[in-house]
Design an enzyme around this catalytic site. Structure first.
Site, short mmCIF file in Angstrom:
data_model
loop_
_atom_site.label_atom_id
_atom_site.label_comp_id
_atom_site.label_asym_id
_atom_site.label_seq_id
_atom_site.Cartn_x
_atom_site.Cartn_y
_atom_site.Cartn_z
N PHE A 11 0.83 -1.22 0.00
CA PHE A 11 0.00 0.00 0.00
C PHE A 11 0.87 1.27 0.00
O PHE A 11 0.87 2.05 -0.97
CB PHE A 11 -0.93 -0.08 1.22
CG PHE A 11 -1.51 1.21 1.69
CD1 PHE A 11 -2.08 2.13 0.81
CD2 PHE A 11 -1.50 1.52 3.06
CE1 PHE A 11 -2.62 3.32 1.27
CE2 PHE A 11 -2.04 2.70 3.52
CZ PHE A 11 -2.58 3.61 2.63
N ASP A 31 10.26 -7.13 -2.96
CA ASP A 31 8.99 -7.48 -2.33
C ASP A 31 8.71 -8.95 -2.63
O ASP A 31 8.89 -9.39 -3.77
CB ASP A 31 7.86 -6.59 -2.87
CG ASP A 31 6.65 -6.58 -1.97
OD1 ASP A 31 6.09 -7.67 -1.71
OD2 ASP A 31 6.25 -5.49 -1.51
N LEU A 33 5.77 -10.21 -2.42
CA LEU A 33 4.37 -10.21 -2.84
C LEU A 33 3.49 -11.01 -1.88
O LEU A 33 2.45 -11.54 -2.27
CB LEU A 33 4.23 -10.72 -4.28
CG LEU A 33 5.05 -9.96 -5.34
CD1 LEU A 33 4.82 -10.53 -6.74
CD2 LEU A 33 4.72 -8.46 -5.34
N TYR A 145 4.60 -6.85 17.91
CA TYR A 145 4.78 -5.95 16.76
C TYR A 145 5.47 -4.66 17.19
O TYR A 145 6.43 -4.21 16.56
CB TYR A 145 3.42 -5.64 16.13
CG TYR A 145 3.45 -4.59 15.05
CD1 TYR A 145 4.00 -4.85 13.79
CD2 TYR A 145 2.91 -3.32 15.27
CE1 TYR A 145 4.02 -3.88 12.79
CE2 TYR A 145 2.92 -2.34 14.28
CZ TYR A 145 3.47 -2.63 13.04
OH TYR A 145 3.49 -1.66 12.07
N LYS A 149 9.20 -3.44 15.97
CA LYS A 149 9.43 -2.15 15.30
C LYS A 149 10.47 -1.33 16.08
O LYS A 149 11.36 -0.71 15.50
CB LYS A 149 8.12 -1.38 15.18
CG LYS A 149 7.22 -1.86 14.06
CD LYS A 149 7.81 -1.49 12.70
CE LYS A 149 7.02 -2.02 11.54
NZ LYS A 149 7.62 -1.73 10.24
N VAL A 188 -9.02 0.60 8.77
CA VAL A 188 -10.46 0.78 9.01
C VAL A 188 -11.11 1.63 7.92
O VAL A 188 -12.25 1.37 7.53
CB VAL A 188 -10.72 1.32 10.44
CG1 VAL A 188 -10.05 2.64 10.66
CG2 VAL A 188 -12.20 1.43 10.75
N GLY A 272 -7.99 -4.78 24.58
CA GLY A 272 -6.65 -4.30 24.21
C GLY A 272 -6.65 -3.13 23.26
O GLY A 272 -5.60 -2.56 22.99
N1 LIG Z 1 -0.58 1.31 7.05
C1 LIG Z 1 -0.38 1.92 8.22
O1 LIG Z 1 -1.27 2.60 8.75
C2 LIG Z 1 0.96 1.80 8.91
C3 LIG Z 1 1.11 2.39 10.17
C4 LIG Z 1 2.35 2.29 10.81
C5 LIG Z 1 3.40 1.64 10.21
N2 LIG Z 1 3.23 1.07 8.98
C6 LIG Z 1 4.39 0.40 8.38
O2 LIG Z 1 4.53 0.81 7.02
C7 LIG Z 1 5.07 -0.28 6.24
C8 LIG Z 1 4.18 -0.51 5.03
O3 LIG Z 1 2.87 -0.89 5.47
P1 LIG Z 1 1.63 -1.06 4.48
O4 LIG Z 1 0.43 -0.60 5.21
O5 LIG Z 1 1.97 -0.47 3.14
O6 LIG Z 1 1.53 -2.65 4.40
P2 LIG Z 1 1.51 -3.64 3.14
O7 LIG Z 1 1.24 -5.02 3.69
O8 LIG Z 1 0.61 -3.12 2.07
O9 LIG Z 1 3.02 -3.56 2.63
C9 LIG Z 1 4.05 -4.38 3.11
C10 LIG Z 1 4.78 -4.94 1.90
O10 LIG Z 1 5.89 -5.70 2.36
C11 LIG Z 1 5.94 -6.91 1.62
N3 LIG Z 1 6.62 -7.90 2.47
C12 LIG Z 1 6.18 -8.43 3.64
N4 LIG Z 1 7.09 -9.30 4.12
C13 LIG Z 1 8.12 -9.32 3.24
C14 LIG Z 1 9.35 -10.02 3.18
N5 LIG Z 1 9.72 -10.92 4.12
N6 LIG Z 1 10.17 -9.79 2.13
C15 LIG Z 1 9.83 -8.91 1.16
N7 LIG Z 1 8.67 -8.22 1.16
C16 LIG Z 1 7.83 -8.43 2.19
C17 LIG Z 1 4.49 -7.25 1.32
O11 LIG Z 1 4.31 -8.12 0.22
C18 LIG Z 1 3.91 -5.86 1.06
O12 LIG Z 1 4.02 -5.51 -0.30
C19 LIG Z 1 5.19 -1.47 7.20
O13 LIG Z 1 6.51 -1.51 7.67
C20 LIG Z 1 4.24 -1.12 8.33
O14 LIG Z 1 4.62 -1.73 9.54
C21 LIG Z 1 2.04 1.13 8.33
#
Ligand SMILES: NC(=O)c1ccc[n+]([C@@H]2O[C@H](COP(=O)([O-])OP(=O)(O)OC[C@H]3O[C@@H](n4cnc5c(N)ncnc54)[C@H](O)[C@@H]3O)[C@@H](O)[C@H]2O)c1
Length: 316
Positions: A11, A31, A33, A145, A149, A188, A272
């Site tokens: 995303f 990635d 995927l 988690y 992080k 959400v 929680g």
């Molecule tokens: N979306 C939010 O509100 C939010 C909030 C805080 C932090 N984050 C952080 O931002 C980052 C991106 O989140 P997102 O919401 O885009 O999630 P997402 O799941 O859409 O993106 C994560 C991507 O990482 C890839 N991935 C997962 N494990 C992998 C691995 N072992 N090797 C290679 N690729 C891998 C997935 O295929 C995916 O494309 C994450 O680190 C997440 O913890 C997101």
């Protein structure tokens, strides 16, 4: 410059890829995927400055890839992103988020990388007593988690001390916008949007007064783009709006944007769940010149329009 984006098919990552290409950079994506998809990269594929490497960040081949690609900056977003999954399987969470970050940092060293920009989460603040949470607030991880992080953040500092590789940590609040999956627990906005556009029921937990800080994905991506430069080296910055929106208010706003009835069902509060969250973006403004530019109603309108276009394309 050359930028490697881990998690670039996800995303936030795929929106970042589009922004970096638009800014004139060369972009490589790593990635596996697992939750991301090629569809998210449709706008990038075909661009000669873009490459996708379908690979797990824990694959030993990552170091060789970085040595060949020689990224000036690595934006590290690949992660296990679910709090609930981290509770169910903390070892897997640590493998992907801690071991995975160590692997990405080692690869960055092999690639002669100047800086790593890392996506952390407001989960590291636990149950904050001051809201909006200041940039220098104490961390208090209360889930695997959050712990993974925060550990990754510590690894960035250790690699800077050991190898001189610079970093910026961006602490993301609740990000929303086009390409967010409605499958996860945290999205959400995506969950409400998907249900309301499809006439499916929606649920607000508890009394609906729980708050979150919703920040639009283009604004978050702008924070990453700014952090790719020299600014903010060795620092961590909240990327949020500082504004709290209740679950019930959010439902009304999404229903309005979707032209749907604002009639959510209710269910007991989930054990929680945090009662309130918002983060102070002032330090990011000072260090990176960053500020959230998209108000919630505008961001939700864009998100709903994207979801409608996507579902029309699927049906067509
Ligand atoms: N979306 C939010 O509100 C939010 C909030 C805080 C932090 N984050 C952080 O931002 C980052 C991106 O989140 P997102 O919401 O885009 O999630 P997402 O799941 O859409 O993106 C994560 C991507 O990482 C890839 N991935 C997962 N494990 C992998 C691995 N072992 N090797 C290679 N690729 C891998 C997935 O295929 C995916 O494309 C994450 O680190 C997440 O913890 C997101």
């Amino acid at each position: 410059m050359r930028v490697l984006v881990t998690g670039g098919a996800g995303f936030i990552g795929s929106n970042l890829v589009d922004r970096l290409l638009a800014d004139g950079h060369e972009v490589g994506v790593v990635d596996d995927l697992s939750s991301g998809s090629r569809r998210n990269l449709a706008g990038a594929e075909g661009d000669p400055r873009f490459s996708l490497h379908e690979m797990d960040i824990l694959d030993p081949a990552l170091a060789g890839l970085a040595a060949d690609f020689r990224p000036e900056v690595v934006c590290h977003l690949a992660a296990q992103i679910s709090v609930r999954k981290s509770v169910a399987d903390p070892v897997r969470d640590a493998r992907l988020n801690v071991e995975g970050t160590a692997a990405v940092l080692s690869a960055a060293c092999r690639g002669g990388t100047r800086k790593v920009v890392f996506a952390s989460s407001v989960a590291v603040y636990g149950r904050p007593t001051v809201i909006p949470v200041p940039g220098d607030a104490a961390t208090d991880p209360r889930s695997p988690y959050a712990a993974s992080k925060l550990s990754a953040e510590v690894y960035l500092a250790a690699f800077k001390a050991l190898h001189g590789i610079d970093y910026t940590t961006l602490v993301l609040s609740n990000v929303y916008g086009p390409r967010q999956s409605p499958e996860g627990e945290a999205g959400v906005v995506a969950i409400f949007t998907d249900a309301l556009l499809n006439g499916a029921p929606t649920v607000v937990y508890g009394d609906g007064t729980q708050t979150r800080d919703y920040v639009y994905v283009d604004d978050v991506v702008d924070g990453f783009a700014r952090a790719c430069g020299e600014a903010g080296g060795g620092g961590r910055f909240n990327l949020g709006t500082g504004v709290q929106t209740t679950d019930r208010e959010l439902h009304t706003l999404v229903a309005t944007a979707a032209g749907a009835a604002d009639e959510p069902g209710s269910a007991p509060a989930r054990l929680g769940d945090l009662p309130a969250m918002a983060v102070d973006p002032a330090p990011a403004a000072e260090a990176l010149g960053w500020r959230p530019r998209t108000d919630l109603a505008t961001g939700l309108k864009r998100t709903v329009e994207w979801a409608m276009t996507r579902s029309a394309a699927r049906q067509g």
